[in-house]
Design an enzyme around this catalytic site. Structure first.
Site, PDB file in Angstrom:
ATOM      1  N   TYR A 137      15.813   2.792  -0.151  1.00  0.00           N
ATOM      2  CA  TYR A 137      15.302   1.989  -1.176  1.00  0.00           C
ATOM      3  C   TYR A 137      13.801   2.183  -1.151  1.00  0.00           C
ATOM      4  O   TYR A 137      13.213   1.146  -1.429  1.00  0.00           O
ATOM      5  CB  TYR A 137      15.614   0.502  -1.164  1.00  0.00           C
ATOM      6  CG  TYR A 137      17.168   0.387  -1.102  1.00  0.00           C
ATOM      7  CD1 TYR A 137      18.202   0.893  -2.074  1.00  0.00           C
ATOM      8  CD2 TYR A 137      17.890  -0.089   0.056  1.00  0.00           C
ATOM      9  CE1 TYR A 137      19.464   0.706  -1.962  1.00  0.00           C
ATOM     10  CE2 TYR A 137      19.140  -0.367   0.377  1.00  0.00           C
ATOM     11  CZ  TYR A 137      20.008   0.212  -0.600  1.00  0.00           C
ATOM     12  OH  TYR A 137      21.488   0.073  -0.933  1.00  0.00           O
ATOM     13  N   ILE A 181       8.891  -0.165  -2.887  1.00  0.00           N
ATOM     14  CA  ILE A 181      10.024  -0.778  -2.500  1.00  0.00           C
ATOM     15  C   ILE A 181      10.825  -1.617  -3.428  1.00  0.00           C
ATOM     16  O   ILE A 181      10.595  -2.253  -4.052  1.00  0.00           O
ATOM     17  CB  ILE A 181       9.911  -1.723  -1.215  1.00  0.00           C
ATOM     18  CG1 ILE A 181       8.971  -0.936  -0.153  1.00  0.00           C
ATOM     19  CG2 ILE A 181      11.271  -2.434  -0.417  1.00  0.00           C
ATOM     20  CD1 ILE A 181       8.538  -1.866   0.733  1.00  0.00           C
ATOM     21  N   CYS A 182      12.352  -0.989  -3.241  1.00  0.00           N
ATOM     22  CA  CYS A 182      13.390  -1.614  -4.381  1.00  0.00           C
ATOM     23  C   CYS A 182      13.953  -2.594  -3.554  1.00  0.00           C
ATOM     24  O   CYS A 182      15.014  -2.575  -3.092  1.00  0.00           O
ATOM     25  CB  CYS A 182      14.047  -0.438  -4.715  1.00  0.00           C
ATOM     26  SG  CYS A 182      15.237  -1.233  -5.958  1.00  0.00           S
ATOM     27  N   MET A 183      13.261  -4.012  -4.015  1.00  0.00           N
ATOM     28  CA  MET A 183      14.078  -5.287  -3.332  1.00  0.00           C
ATOM     29  C   MET A 183      14.029  -6.306  -4.284  1.00  0.00           C
ATOM     30  O   MET A 183      12.874  -6.397  -4.809  1.00  0.00           O
ATOM     31  CB  MET A 183      13.465  -5.622  -2.140  1.00  0.00           C
ATOM     32  CG  MET A 183      13.705  -4.431  -0.822  1.00  0.00           C
ATOM     33  SD  MET A 183      12.667  -5.044   0.710  1.00  0.00           S
ATOM     34  CE  MET A 183      13.106  -6.806   0.811  1.00  0.00           C
TER      35      MET A 183
END
EC number: 2.3.2.23
Length: 300
Positions: free
Chosen positions: A219, A226-228
């Site tokens: 991610y 950052i894919c969060m």
């Protein structure tokens, strides 16, 4: 005897005839002129009084005896009554009284308006100072808590001595993961990330990206974005600490099969903050449209 009576009569006739007729005429005429003059003056006064006080008006001269007092009473009565505004919107004919305060209100700002403007201009400054104090106190507490960590999970360095710009070193990930093996093989002691805290932190999330090493999958996207979900305004909570965010990131790296990028082609790709911000904005829009669904592990 008869002769004596005739003489007396003649004497009376003579006295009557010898009297001056002009005297009688002037006496009579003078009385008439005087009475006419008096009548003329009285008429002039009367006419002058009528001209100074036309019907329906009010003059300053004192009213005449008797009738004047009776006439002045009804003239003053309408003045004591407030003007009745016409039915409808304010400012209609007949509502002249209520319109005067409105006109005064439209005149330039008075002391009250100036004070309100001054207080309005001071409000953003006071609010900004309050937000800065809240952010500073929270980050100081975060630094103290991280320094007391017994497992040395992460460490922090301030960028240019700024309390609001951190370089965070992630020293540990799951030791059973391929990422941990990559770190051992490449002698990578930590994963370096940068966190910048906005003015309204902790009520808004920090912007976080990976600086080094270059990672793939896990991610982590272009520019180190950052894919969060918890890093978005929608998924953020002011209760989240930096330590908790870093532990969640370490778990997502392992879950997404993150690896250290060893390919020369990918390592030459641009890796800047500008690219990371653009990538993060794009992924947030995508997830807001389709939802935050965790993709299969095979999709990275």
């Amino acid at each position: 005897m008869a002769t004596l009576l005739r003489k007396i009569g003649l004497i009376r006739l003579h006295n009557r005839d010898t009297e001056d007729p002009k005297h009688h005429h002037n006496h009579r005429g003078g009385g008439g002129q005087q009475s006419a003059s008096l009548r003329g003056k009285g008429g002039a006064k009367s006419s002058g009084h009528k001209q100074q006080h036309p019907p329906g008006g009010s003059g300053d001269a004192s009213p005449g005896p008797g009738k004047g007092k009776g006439k002045r009473a009804p003239e003053l009565a309408p003045r004591d009554k407030p003007p009745q505004p016409a039915a409808g919107a304010a400012g209609a004919p007949g509502g002249g009284g209520p319109r005067e305060p409105a006109t005064g209100a439209r005149a330039g700002p008075g002391p009250t308006g100036a004070a309100a403007a001054a207080s309005g201009s001071l409000m953003p400054v006071a609010r900004q100072q309050h937000c800065t104090q809240v952010r500073s106190r929270r980050l100081m507490k975060e630094l103290q808590d991280i320094a007391r960590l017994s497992d040395r999970f992460i460490s922090v360095e301030l960028v240019d001595e700024s309390l609001f710009d951190w370089n965070v070193k992630l020293h540990q990930v799951d030791k059973d993961s391929v990422l941990w093996q990559d770190m051992k093989e490449t002698n990578t002691e930590f994963i370096l990330l940068n966190l910048t805290f906005p003015d309204n932190f902790p009520f808004s999330p920090p912007f976080m990206r990976v600086l080094s090493p270059r990672l793939e999958n896990g991610y982590v996207l272009d520019g180190g974005a950052i894919c969060m979900e918890l890093l978005t305004p929608r998924g953020w909570s002011s209760a989240y600490t930096v330590e908790a965010v870093m532990r969640q990131f370490a778990a997502s790296l392992v879950k997404g099969q993150g690896r250290i990028c060893r390919k020369a082609g990918k390592s030459k790709k641009s890796f800047s903050r500008k690219e990371a911000e653009a990538t993060f904005k794009s992924l947030v829009k995508t997830h807001e449209k389709y939802g935050w669904v965790t993709p299969p592990v095979s999709d990275g």
